[in-house]
Design a protein around this motif. Structure first.
Motif, PDB file in Angstrom:
ATOM      1  N   LEU A 113      51.031  44.755  31.788  1.00  0.00           N
ATOM      2  CA  LEU A 113      49.450  45.017  30.992  1.00  0.00           C
ATOM      3  C   LEU A 113      49.666  44.946  28.930  1.00  0.00           C
ATOM      4  O   LEU A 113      49.252  44.527  28.281  1.00  0.00           O
ATOM      5  CB  LEU A 113      49.077  46.283  30.596  1.00  0.00           C
ATOM      6  CG  LEU A 113      48.327  46.375  32.210  1.00  0.00           C
ATOM      7  CD1 LEU A 113      48.136  48.259  32.462  1.00  0.00           C
ATOM      8  CD2 LEU A 113      47.314  45.862  31.960  1.00  0.00           C
TER       9      LEU A 113
ATOM     10  N   TYR B  28      45.431  39.799  23.089  1.00  0.00           N
ATOM     11  CA  TYR B  28      45.107  40.372  22.527  1.00  0.00           C
ATOM     12  C   TYR B  28      45.047  40.850  20.853  1.00  0.00           C
ATOM     13  O   TYR B  28      45.170  40.229  20.174  1.00  0.00           O
ATOM     14  CB  TYR B  28      44.361  41.888  22.952  1.00  0.00           C
ATOM     15  CG  TYR B  28      43.771  42.350  24.129  1.00  0.00           C
ATOM     16  CD1 TYR B  28      42.969  42.405  23.747  1.00  0.00           C
ATOM     17  CD2 TYR B  28      44.390  41.594  25.632  1.00  0.00           C
ATOM     18  CE1 TYR B  28      42.051  42.157  24.787  1.00  0.00           C
ATOM     19  CE2 TYR B  28      43.554  42.204  26.831  1.00  0.00           C
ATOM     20  CZ  TYR B  28      42.323  42.459  26.640  1.00  0.00           C
ATOM     21  OH  TYR B  28      41.152  42.274  27.631  1.00  0.00           O
TER      22      TYR B  28
ATOM     23  N   THR C 212      34.164  35.898  31.246  1.00  0.00           N
ATOM     24  CA  THR C 212      34.454  37.616  30.132  1.00  0.00           C
ATOM     25  C   THR C 212      35.975  37.003  30.026  1.00  0.00           C
ATOM     26  O   THR C 212      36.862  36.036  30.402  1.00  0.00           O
ATOM     27  CB  THR C 212      34.642  39.288  30.552  1.00  0.00           C
ATOM     28  OG1 THR C 212      34.868  39.250  31.566  1.00  0.00           O
ATOM     29  CG2 THR C 212      33.155  39.021  31.090  1.00  0.00           C
ATOM     30  N   LYS C 213      36.844  37.638  28.949  1.00  0.00           N
ATOM     31  CA  LYS C 213      37.839  37.678  28.430  1.00  0.00           C
ATOM     32  C   LYS C 213      38.452  37.909  29.191  1.00  0.00           C
ATOM     33  O   LYS C 213      40.552  37.474  29.556  1.00  0.00           O
ATOM     34  CB  LYS C 213      38.125  38.491  26.924  1.00  0.00           C
ATOM     35  CG  LYS C 213      40.050  38.245  26.953  1.00  0.00           C
ATOM     36  CD  LYS C 213      39.788  38.587  25.239  1.00  0.00           C
ATOM     37  CE  LYS C 213      41.228  38.652  24.901  1.00  0.00           C
ATOM     38  NZ  LYS C 213      41.249  38.174  23.333  1.00  0.00           N
ATOM     39  N   TRP C 214      39.197  39.201  29.713  1.00  0.00           N
ATOM     40  CA  TRP C 214      39.404  39.818  31.418  1.00  0.00           C
ATOM     41  C   TRP C 214      39.168  39.119  32.429  1.00  0.00           C
ATOM     42  O   TRP C 214      40.243  38.927  33.310  1.00  0.00           O
ATOM     43  CB  TRP C 214      38.950  40.680  31.649  1.00  0.00           C
ATOM     44  CG  TRP C 214      39.694  41.571  33.014  1.00  0.00           C
ATOM     45  CD1 TRP C 214      38.819  42.159  34.069  1.00  0.00           C
ATOM     46  CD2 TRP C 214      40.983  41.962  32.493  1.00  0.00           C
ATOM     47  NE1 TRP C 214      40.002  42.590  34.794  1.00  0.00           N
ATOM     48  CE2 TRP C 214      41.268  42.189  34.060  1.00  0.00           C
ATOM     49  CE3 TRP C 214      41.953  41.886  31.723  1.00  0.00           C
ATOM     50  CZ2 TRP C 214      41.984  42.989  34.493  1.00  0.00           C
ATOM     51  CZ3 TRP C 214      43.200  41.422  32.488  1.00  0.00           C
ATOM     52  CH2 TRP C 214      43.439  42.747  33.709  1.00  0.00           C
ATOM     53  N   GLU C 215      37.957  38.245  32.185  1.00  0.00           N
ATOM     54  CA  GLU C 215      38.151  37.556  34.109  1.00  0.00           C
ATOM     55  C   GLU C 215      38.832  36.329  33.908  1.00  0.00           C
ATOM     56  O   GLU C 215      39.841  35.668  34.317  1.00  0.00           O
ATOM     57  CB  GLU C 215      36.506  37.413  34.065  1.00  0.00           C
ATOM     58  CG  GLU C 215      36.324  38.460  34.962  1.00  0.00           C
ATOM     59  CD  GLU C 215      34.344  38.089  34.504  1.00  0.00           C
ATOM     60  OE1 GLU C 215      33.466  39.180  35.513  1.00  0.00           O
ATOM     61  OE2 GLU C 215      33.700  36.902  34.249  1.00  0.00           O
TER      62      GLU C 215
ATOM     63  N   ARG D 213      31.345  43.549  35.361  1.00  0.00           N
ATOM     64  CA  ARG D 213      32.367  42.915  34.767  1.00  0.00           C
ATOM     65  C   ARG D 213      32.398  42.993  33.212  1.00  0.00           C
ATOM     66  O   ARG D 213      33.784  43.546  33.006  1.00  0.00           O
ATOM     67  CB  ARG D 213      31.606  41.124  35.073  1.00  0.00           C
ATOM     68  CG  ARG D 213      30.306  41.311  34.119  1.00  0.00           C
ATOM     69  CD  ARG D 213      30.339  39.900  34.693  1.00  0.00           C
ATOM     70  NE  ARG D 213      30.567  38.941  34.713  1.00  0.00           N
ATOM     71  CZ  ARG D 213      30.540  37.956  33.636  1.00  0.00           C
ATOM     72  NH1 ARG D 213      29.365  37.764  33.491  1.00  0.00           N
ATOM     73  NH2 ARG D 213      31.292  36.910  33.549  1.00  0.00           N
ATOM     74  N   TYR D 214      31.624  43.810  32.201  1.00  0.00           N
ATOM     75  CA  TYR D 214      32.222  44.194  31.219  1.00  0.00           C
ATOM     76  C   TYR D 214      32.491  45.679  30.903  1.00  0.00           C
ATOM     77  O   TYR D 214      33.696  45.804  30.029  1.00  0.00           O
ATOM     78  CB  TYR D 214      30.584  44.272  30.389  1.00  0.00           C
ATOM     79  CG  TYR D 214      29.935  43.131  29.950  1.00  0.00           C
ATOM     80  CD1 TYR D 214      30.384  41.436  29.341  1.00  0.00           C
ATOM     81  CD2 TYR D 214      28.702  42.845  30.997  1.00  0.00           C
ATOM     82  CE1 TYR D 214      29.722  40.816  29.608  1.00  0.00           C
ATOM     83  CE2 TYR D 214      28.306  41.282  30.830  1.00  0.00           C
ATOM     84  CZ  TYR D 214      29.138  40.282  30.138  1.00  0.00           C
ATOM     85  OH  TYR D 214      28.407  39.496  30.273  1.00  0.00           O
TER      86      TYR D 214
ATOM     87  N   GLU E 287      34.604  46.342  33.146  1.00  0.00           N
ATOM     88  CA  GLU E 287      35.896  46.119  33.629  1.00  0.00           C
ATOM     89  C   GLU E 287      36.467  45.365  32.821  1.00  0.00           C
ATOM     90  O   GLU E 287      38.026  45.892  32.196  1.00  0.00           O
ATOM     91  CB  GLU E 287      36.182  45.021  34.864  1.00  0.00           C
ATOM     92  CG  GLU E 287      36.970  44.859  35.643  1.00  0.00           C
ATOM     93  CD  GLU E 287      37.528  44.059  36.340  1.00  0.00           C
ATOM     94  OE1 GLU E 287      35.516  43.249  37.422  1.00  0.00           O
ATOM     95  OE2 GLU E 287      37.692  43.064  36.997  1.00  0.00           O
ATOM     96  N   GLN E 288      36.028  44.891  31.416  1.00  0.00           N
ATOM     97  CA  GLN E 288      37.103  43.824  30.833  1.00  0.00           C
ATOM     98  C   GLN E 288      36.852  44.476  29.436  1.00  0.00           C
ATOM     99  O   GLN E 288      38.449  45.356  28.909  1.00  0.00           O
ATOM    100  CB  GLN E 288      35.520  43.418  29.845  1.00  0.00           C
ATOM    101  CG  GLN E 288      35.667  43.435  28.384  1.00  0.00           C
ATOM    102  CD  GLN E 288      36.285  41.469  27.782  1.00  0.00           C
ATOM    103  OE1 GLN E 288      36.875  40.678  28.627  1.00  0.00           O
ATOM    104  NE2 GLN E 288      35.385  41.441  27.173  1.00  0.00           N
TER     105      GLN E 288
ATOM    106  N   PHE F  77      40.508  47.530  31.052  1.00  0.00           N
ATOM    107  CA  PHE F  77      41.426  46.785  31.594  1.00  0.00           C
ATOM    108  C   PHE F  77      42.415  46.423  29.593  1.00  0.00           C
ATOM    109  O   PHE F  77      43.848  45.998  29.171  1.00  0.00           O
ATOM    110  CB  PHE F  77      41.617  45.515  31.796  1.00  0.00           C
ATOM    111  CG  PHE F  77      41.230  45.400  33.197  1.00  0.00           C
ATOM    112  CD1 PHE F  77      43.081  46.057  33.737  1.00  0.00           C
ATOM    113  CD2 PHE F  77      40.790  45.836  34.161  1.00  0.00           C
ATOM    114  CE1 PHE F  77      42.740  46.512  34.856  1.00  0.00           C
ATOM    115  CE2 PHE F  77      41.133  46.115  35.698  1.00  0.00           C
ATOM    116  CZ  PHE F  77      41.978  46.759  36.108  1.00  0.00           C
ATOM    117  N   GLY F  78      41.310  45.645  28.954  1.00  0.00           N
ATOM    118  CA  GLY F  78      41.459  46.102  27.042  1.00  0.00           C
ATOM    119  C   GLY F  78      41.659  47.190  26.700  1.00  0.00           C
ATOM    120  O   GLY F  78      42.919  47.159  26.549  1.00  0.00           O
TER     121      GLY F  78
END
Lengths: 315, 285
Positions: free
Chosen positions: A106, A114, A207-210, B3-4, B6-7, B10-11
């Motif tokens: 992470l 990030y 999305t960014k995380w995906e 999904r948002y 989740e984003q 994790f961010g």
């Protein structure tokens, strides 16, 4: 170049001489450099051969299987069971990797994906510093901070009892030591990925995380995987921190809060006093050989997995 | 969880992990500097006073023996390891070895790089026993040099490989020999090489496992190359859990000296790498 023509014949004689000298240096230096190149191989071979040769007495005296599965370690009466130390090593390795790996990955994602500008420079130089701190200092801080924390808070909170020294303490400290090492390898492999991958994934609406989860982590997978395996090797061979914090008890630990022993700390704790008994000496050198072989397997495995995954997860 | 969410989660976790690691570093450095500094700064003479005769029992005197031992062991070891590792790294470049050869050597170097330091310690100790010598300063140097060698080779190899090919081609184009070209390449790669040497030095000065059995855990001033010696990490290791508060406090003070030295080395490595970047084509002028 040499235009001072006070005597032509002299210059004529000089030039081949200079060339000869250059060629001589070239030849001599190349011998030296070839020697230096072979030194790496020779050093490895010398280490392995010496350790094998010194381990022969113990292996011919006791059967290998018996030593690896017996839990009775008592050099004074020539009982050499490595099982407690092996169990302790596995405990420590698994626990610290379980704590360290998710945090390392992470944090690496944060640095690679990030963080921007100054923040990125600051955080990554902090991690460089953390990687360079000697492990004996981690051991000392562990004694000052982690031992009371585990003994007075963590163990009572989980309903058990601990003197503070033990497997959990070592695992906590080792998790900290191994993290920066894994982070820098993971950041390296994430940053090596082409930006097209990110753009393509974001372009189709992820999305960014995906993008990170399904594209980047997969594309950087081989690098991350070998970072984890190399981290395993690090924890496995760590010596000073376990020797300082594990409590030195050669019995199979019943719970992770017990004191125990790892293979390297066994060497440290028993070498000094028992040097005089040749068989013990051989038994401890055998531990060194065991460590070398297992770390070698880890490295080799990391290389193979990396190659294999690179083929499967290519983009 | 959509999904948002989740984003966001994790961010947040990624930021929290990075923050945790920075916090841990600050804690480790802070505890060392606070606890060690309190001892060291109230009595800085402790680092330049020789130990008393019953040092391990009453902590009389100071730990000059460990400071000197560290320097006498790590400086020569770094010189030896630099010579060897630079030579190996030059050999690994394509001028001297085929790709196959350098692949094989690199494999062995990787194994050496991952080998636990304690294995080097045990190896040198078996050599000591085999030749019938006693643990001493000189074997400490050997052990640390072996430990530094793969680390420094890796840095030097990376630095040499990142030197631009144009330097090499220009040198060969002028009719230079391989050795002369290697000297030019080394100069172009100097920032990376120097950073590697300093990192090797920092690793060497901080390592205890290799010297624990090879240098001897002496509690007296180092007498000569064949006399037992000790280093700062060994001192910390031996005295950190002592029952005598005075002996223990010396371990804290020693850890302060050690961490200041290591931090200074890292900063020096960054500064020097920037300074020598002017030798690298395309580097800072």
């Amino acid at each position: 170049m040499d235009t001072t023509t006070d005597s032509g014949s002299n210059a004529q004689a000089d030039r081949p001489e200079r060339l000869d000298r250059r060629l001589l240096i070239e030849r001599l230096s190349s011998y030296w450099l070839i020697g230096a190149g072979l030194f790496a191989v020779a050093l490895f071979a010398l280490i392995v051969l010496t350790l094998v040769q010194q381990s022969i007495p113990i292996v011919s005296e006791h059967s290998l299987l018996e030593m690896l599965t017996s839990s009775n370690w008592d050099p004074a009466s020539e009982e050499f069971g490595y099982l407690p130390a092996i169990v302790g090593t596995i405990y420590v390795t698994v626990l610290s990797m379980a704590m360290g790996t998710p945090i390392a990955i992470l944090a690496a994602i944060y640095i690679a994906e990030y963080a921007e500008g100054r923040m990125k420079v600051i955080v990554s130089s902090f991690i460089d510093v953390l990687a360079a701190i000697p492990s004996v200092i981690f051991g000392l801080v562990g004694l000052i901070v982690v031992v009371p924390f585990v003994g007075d808070y963590l163990a009572p909170a989980l309903g058990t009892h601990s003197i503070g020294l033990g497997i959990v303490t070592v695992s906590l400290v080792m998790a900290i030591i191994v993290t920066p090492f894994m982070i820098s390898l993971t950041v390296e492999s994430l940053e090596a990925l082409p930006d097209e991958l990110r753009e393509a994934s974001l372009g189709v609406g992820a999305t960014k995380w995906e993008t990170i989860r399904s594209v980047l982590l997969r594309a950087a997978g081989p690098g991350i995987f070998s970072a984890i395996l190399l981290g395993f090797g690090r924890v496995f061979g760590a010596t000073i921190v376990p020797a300082m914090l594990i409590g030195g008890q050669t019995a199979i630990p019943e719970s992770p809060f017990d004191a125990g022993e790892t293979l390297p700390s066994l060497i440290v704790n028993d070498f000094g006093e028992l040097m005089s008994i040749p068989l013990t000496q051989s038994a401890l050198i055998f531990v060194g050989l065991l460590l070398l072989v297992i770390v070698w397997l880890f490295n080799f495995g990391a290389m193979l997995v990396r190659r294999r995954l690179q083929r499967r997860w290519q983009y | 969880m959509d999904r948002y969410a989740e984003q966001r989660l994790f961010g947040f976790l990624a930021r929290a992990s990075a923050a945790l690691i920075v916090a841990v570093l600050l804690l480790v450095v802070g505890v060392t500097i606070f606890r060690g500094g309190r001892v060291f700064l109230t009595d800085p003479a402790v680092a330049i006073t020789p130990p008393g005769s019953r040092y391990m029992l009453d902590g009389g005197g100071g730990f000059l023996h460990a400071v000197l031992g560290s320097l006498f062991i790590v400086v020569p070891a770094t010189v030896v390891a630099t010579t060897l590792s630079l030579s190996t790294a030059v050999f690994l470049q394509s001028d001297y070895s085929s790709e196959r050869t350098s692949d094989v050597i690199n494999m062995f170097l990787n194994v050496l790089w991952g080998t636990p330091p304690i294995v080097y310690g045990v190896f040198v100790l078996t050599v000591i026993i085999a030749v019938g010598a006693q643990t001493s300063l000189i074997f400490g140097i050997v052990a640390i040099a072996i430990f530094q060698y793969p680390i420094m080779t890796r840095y030097a190899d990376e630095a040499l490989q990142s030197a631009p090919d144009a330097v090499k081609e220009a040198s060969y184009g002028l009719g230079a020999t391989r050795f002369e070209t290697a000297r030019v390449t080394i100069r172009a790669a100097l920032p990376g090489i120097i950073a590697g040497v300093i990192m090797g030095f920092a690793r060497g000065i901080g390592d205890a496992a290799t010297v624990l059995f090879t240098a001897g855990r002496s509690t007296q001033m180092p007498g000569g190359p064949f006399e037992p010696a000790t280093t700062l990490p060994i001192l910390i290791f031996e005295q950190a859990a002592s029952f005598n508060a005075e002996v223990r406090s010396h371990a804290y003070a020693a850890s302060f000296v050690l961490i200041v030295a290591v931090l200074a080395l890292i900063i020096a490595s960054k500064l020097l790498a920037g300074r020598y970047a002017r030798f690298a084509p395309g580097g800072r002028q």
